[in-house]
Design a protein around this motif. Structure first.
Motif, PDB file in Angstrom:
ATOM      1  N   ARG A  93       0.829  -1.208   0.000  1.00  9.20           N
ATOM      2  CA  ARG A  93       0.000   0.000   0.000  1.00  9.20           C
ATOM      3  C   ARG A  93       0.863   1.257   0.000  1.00  9.20           C
ATOM      4  O   ARG A  93       0.577   2.226  -0.716  1.00  9.20           O
ATOM      5  CB  ARG A  93      -0.887  -0.033   1.240  1.00  9.20           C
ATOM      6  N   LEU A  94       1.953   1.243   0.784  1.00 10.16           N
ATOM      7  CA  LEU A  94       2.820   2.417   0.823  1.00 10.16           C
ATOM      8  C   LEU A  94       3.495   2.628  -0.535  1.00 10.16           C
ATOM      9  O   LEU A  94       3.663   3.765  -0.979  1.00 10.16           O
ATOM     10  CB  LEU A  94       3.872   2.256   1.920  1.00 10.16           C
ATOM     11  N   TYR A  95       3.873   1.519  -1.179  1.00  2.97           N
ATOM     12  CA  TYR A  95       4.473   1.649  -2.513  1.00  2.97           C
ATOM     13  C   TYR A  95       3.478   2.270  -3.474  1.00  2.97           C
ATOM     14  O   TYR A  95       3.824   3.136  -4.277  1.00  2.97           O
ATOM     15  CB  TYR A  95       4.918   0.264  -3.008  1.00  2.97           C
ATOM     16  N   GLU A  96       2.228   1.844  -3.391  1.00  9.85           N
ATOM     17  CA  GLU A  96       1.221   2.389  -4.302  1.00  9.85           C
ATOM     18  C   GLU A  96       0.925   3.857  -4.006  1.00  9.85           C
ATOM     19  O   GLU A  96       0.455   4.586  -4.882  1.00  9.85           O
ATOM     20  CB  GLU A  96      -0.065   1.561  -4.203  1.00  9.85           C
ATOM     21  N   GLN A  97       1.196   4.298  -2.778  1.00  8.39           N
ATOM     22  CA  GLN A  97       0.936   5.703  -2.444  1.00  8.39           C
ATOM     23  C   GLN A  97       2.034   6.637  -2.938  1.00  8.39           C
ATOM     24  O   GLN A  97       1.855   7.849  -2.959  1.00  8.39           O
ATOM     25  CB  GLN A  97       0.793   5.858  -0.934  1.00  8.39           C
ATOM     26  N   MET A  98       3.202   6.071  -3.315  1.00  3.36           N
ATOM     27  CA  MET A  98       4.291   6.930  -3.779  1.00  3.36           C
ATOM     28  C   MET A  98       3.974   7.453  -5.177  1.00  3.36           C
ATOM     29  O   MET A  98       3.396   6.741  -5.996  1.00  3.36           O
ATOM     30  CB  MET A  98       5.605   6.138  -3.821  1.00  3.36           C
ATOM     31  N   ALA A  99       4.401   8.718  -5.416  1.00  8.11           N
ATOM     32  CA  ALA A  99       4.172   9.307  -6.735  1.00  8.11           C
ATOM     33  C   ALA A  99       5.206   8.780  -7.707  1.00  8.11           C
ATOM     34  O   ALA A  99       6.353   8.553  -7.354  1.00  8.11           O
ATOM     35  CB  ALA A  99       4.257  10.824  -6.644  1.00  8.11           C
ATOM     36  N   GLU A 100       4.813   8.594  -8.945  1.00  8.85           N
ATOM     37  CA  GLU A 100       5.757   8.145  -9.968  1.00  8.85           C
ATOM     38  C   GLU A 100       6.580   9.321 -10.459  1.00  8.85           C
ATOM     39  O   GLU A 100       6.076  10.443 -10.483  1.00  8.85           O
ATOM     40  CB  GLU A 100       4.991   7.512 -11.124  1.00  8.85           C
TER      41      GLU A 100
END
Lengths: 168, 157
Positions: A93-100
């Motif tokens: 979930r934290l990875y998915e919250q990071m901006a690309e």
């Protein structure tokens, strides 16, 4: 001064003027690679080495790396430590919250493949690459700060090879 | 009190006749019947000569034939400790909670319930906190338990 001296490699200087021209891609990747803000994700003893690397003796700041406590402000996720099955959804979930664009560094044996908990363990995830993509692996148990520094430089090198089209 | 005095005092004053385990350790060690656990705990907690007000640890054990729950209790004021355990069968492992005597037992009892499958009667909040929330593979600390994702240690040649 290092970057300024190396700039002519990537940019062309106009004779007699103060202007430089370069490609947007080169400028973007250079700035990105030289300021990797990383997300603190220390779950075990690797976090101690991560702290040592961030502190004054090894000094992440000289690579332009500043720790952030929020995934929304970070470019690099350093997973330092054992990831249990209960923790795995949190990492994802934290990875998915990071901006690309976002990058992941797996630090230490546990994050790479379960480490000493590979056999006979009911609770440990056998490597974070089962749930999120990993860019650089830094082996060790735990790795020395020099190894982590080299891993971060490798992330920078990887960023320099990317094209802007890749940053979907 | 010394170990011998403590053992005699508890045996003489507690009605349930706990069984004494002889060992070389500095603390007395009893086996208490499962239905006596709460009465025994209440006795050693409330007795003015014992005052065992602090729970150091509570652990579950699976020996293969039976379950055990080991209680490690001490008294800060009188500086002595007592260990006792209760033996439960494999068919219906159940024991009463000691949560209202030592509040520290709360998470220990949840852990024993979660990892061994021992039912703790009258516990107010018997929910998972160590394993993943969608865990459905049984009780991993039991003898002979094999999970579907567990990689067994290779045999040494």
């Amino acid at each position: 001064m290092g970057i300024i001296k190396k700039l002519p490699v990537y940019a062309e200087k106009i004779p007699g003027g103060g202007l430089v021209t370069t490609s947007l891609n080169s400028a973007f990747t250079l700035t990105q690679a030289k300021s990797l803000w990383y997300f603190l994700f220390g779950t075990a003893c690797c976090a101690i080495e991560l702290m040592a690397t961030g502190a004054s003796r090894y000094d992440f700041d000289r690579l332009g790396m500043i720790f952030r406590a929020s995934p929304r402000q970070s470019d690099l996720l350093i997973v330092a430590g054992t990831i249990t099955l209960k923790m795995a959804p949190v990492v994802k979930r934290l990875y998915e919250q990071m901006a690309e664009p976002r990058y992941v560094l797996a630090m230490g044996g546990c994050a790479i493949g379960g480490g000493p908990f590979y056999y006979d363990s009911y609770a440990v995830l056998k490597g974070i690459d089962k749930i999120i993509p990993v860019d650089v692996y830094v082996p060790g148990c735990p790795p020395r700060p020099e190894a982590l520094l080299q891993g971060c430089l490798e992330v920078g090198k990887k960023i320099r090879t990317l094209k802007m089209d890749d940053w979907s | 009190m010394t170990k011998e005095e403590l053992t005699e005092y508890i045996k003489d004053n507690f009605s349930g006749e706990p069984e004494v385990i002889e060992n070389d350790q500095p603390e007395p060690y009893f086996i208490v019947k499962a239905e006596d656990v709460v009465a025994f705990s209440r006795f050693i907690h409330d007795d003015p000569k014992l005052q065992m007000t602090f729970m150091m640890s509570l652990s579950g054990v699976d020996t293969g034939e039976r379950y055990e729950i080991v209680y490690n209790i001490c008294s800060y004021r009188l500086k002595h400790r007592v260990f006792f355990k209760t033996i439960l069968n494999h068919e219906k492992p159940e024991v009463d909670t000691v949560l209202d005597i030592w509040p520290a037992a709360n998470w220990y009892e949840r852990e024993v319930w979660e990892l061994f499958g021992i039912t703790i009667r009258n516990h107010p909040n018997l929910t998972r906190f160590l394993l993943p929330e969608d865990w459905d593979e049984g009780f991993p600390m039991c003898k002979g338990w094999v999970g579907k994702d567990v990689i067994p240690f290779p045999e040494r040649k």
